[in-house]
Motif scaffolding. Sequence first.
Motif, short mmCIF file in Angstrom:
data_model
loop_
_atom_site.label_atom_id
_atom_site.label_comp_id
_atom_site.label_asym_id
_atom_site.label_seq_id
_atom_site.Cartn_x
_atom_site.Cartn_y
_atom_site.Cartn_z
N ILE A 86 41.35 37.11 52.01
CA ILE A 86 41.87 36.63 50.73
C ILE A 86 43.26 36.01 50.91
CG2 ILE A 86 42.64 37.34 48.44
CD1 ILE A 86 40.40 39.43 48.45
N SER A 90 43.88 32.00 50.28
CA SER A 90 44.84 31.51 49.29
C SER A 90 45.93 30.68 49.95
CB SER A 90 45.45 32.68 48.51
OG SER A 90 46.08 33.60 49.38
N GLN A 93 45.12 27.07 50.51
CA GLN A 93 45.19 26.21 49.34
C GLN A 93 46.62 25.79 48.98
OE1 GLN A 93 42.58 27.46 46.00
NE2 GLN A 93 41.92 29.11 47.36
N PRO A 132 36.36 33.82 51.79
CA PRO A 132 37.50 33.30 51.04
C PRO A 132 38.19 32.11 51.71
CG PRO A 132 37.58 35.70 51.13
CD PRO A 132 36.52 35.26 52.08
N GLY A 136 38.50 28.46 50.22
CA GLY A 136 39.80 27.80 50.14
C GLY A 136 39.78 26.42 50.75
N LYS A 139 38.18 24.09 48.35
CA LYS A 139 39.10 23.77 47.25
C LYS A 139 40.01 22.62 47.62
CE LYS A 139 38.40 26.91 43.91
NZ LYS A 139 38.20 26.57 42.48
N TRP A 224 51.47 30.62 45.31
CA TRP A 224 50.60 31.42 46.18
C TRP A 224 50.09 32.67 45.47
CZ3 TRP A 224 52.38 35.83 49.54
CH2 TRP A 224 51.30 36.37 50.28
N THR A 227 47.38 31.73 43.02
CA THR A 227 46.14 31.37 43.69
C THR A 227 45.45 32.61 44.25
OG1 THR A 227 47.07 29.23 44.32
CG2 THR A 227 45.14 29.98 45.55
N MET A 228 46.21 33.49 44.88
CA MET A 228 45.64 34.71 45.43
C MET A 228 45.11 35.62 44.32
SD MET A 228 47.24 37.33 48.26
CE MET A 228 48.69 37.69 47.28
N ARG A 230 43.94 34.67 41.33
CA ARG A 230 42.68 34.10 40.82
C ARG A 230 41.54 34.36 41.78
NH1 ARG A 230 46.07 29.66 39.25
NH2 ARG A 230 45.51 28.57 41.19
N MET A 231 41.82 34.21 43.07
CA MET A 231 40.77 34.42 44.07
C MET A 231 40.32 35.88 44.08
SD MET A 231 40.88 33.40 48.12
CE MET A 231 40.55 31.66 47.81
#
Length: 351
Positions: A86, A90, A93, A132, A136, A139, A224, A227-228, A230-231
């Motif tokens: 994860i 992230s 991205q 993940p 990423g 994405k 960051w 993003t992390m 949400r993931m």
Amino acid sequence: MNSSIRSSRKRTVVYISLFLIVAIAGLAYVKWVPYWGKSLTAITTHSIGDSILGNPADAGSFSWEGTWSYVVTYFLAVWKAAVLGIILGSLVQVLIPADWLLRTLGKTSFGSTAIAGLSSLPGMMCTCCAAPVAAGLRKKNVSVGAALAFWLGNPVLNPAVLIFMSFVLSWKFTLLRAAVGMVIVFGVSYVANRFAPAAEPDGLDKMIEDSEEKPADGPFLLSWLKTMGRMALFIVPAYFLSVLLIAAVRPWLFPLLDGASGNSFLAILLFAIGGALFVIPTAAEIPIIQTFMTAGLGTGPAAALLITLPAISLPSLLLVAGAFPRKVLWFVSGAVVLLGVLSGLLGLFIL
């Protein structure tokens, strides 16, 4: 070269270096150092531990106790790698410049697929923990083939697992896994590009241009963490529930077979499908196969498990479902099962 170009290149080098530092430190802690000790164990004892499925004779029928026991055992084995996945997914991205990724891995050519597949070798992650990072990459508009090669290459061509396999099973299993693994990582991934929506002419150039012009989305740390978060919000519940589901049906995925039934085409097909659905930690296929063969399973179904168990699983497919077109995932799943069956038929004669 003007100052803006120099600044952009310097920033790219800094960001990629930071990502590599995090990745190297994380992988050293989670994978490389522990695998060194496990390699020594495999060499000296010809074993890397007990099967996570236990004794096939004791599998019996469904029970909540057995289901929960597997879930706990599984997550205790993978949670560090899952957290790292994860973090890296992230960071891909928000840290690695999109234009650099697109130039390197954005094409549907075999070159982009090959670079991504080779880049996966140091990762050594299981299919769920690598998911993940693959998501990423998608994405950031990395091509389907490149993202798949990275995702599948982590578990299928894991160098440490190939070493374990040589000492615990045999060099024949290792050779079969490496050969079919390369077909999956480089061949299946490359062909999967054909099942993705066709890109517009000059589409990649436009994406690179847009990514170069796009301003930074706020402070790095805040971006960051968002993003992390949400993931993790999607991955953690989906991961847990799908592992719980697949653990519940475990007794029916791998029936105890021996004698003629343990080496038939039907057994090969059943174990190929079961292996593609089931979820395991890294390298767990080795003691599973070792235990099943001791209990009477033939070399055909064992070879099918060798390919399908690590490559994909129902939980990992769910984790990347939003990143890849549905046709791509159906194609990959079908190709893995087919190659598992073919490996099983080959295993009847060479293993």
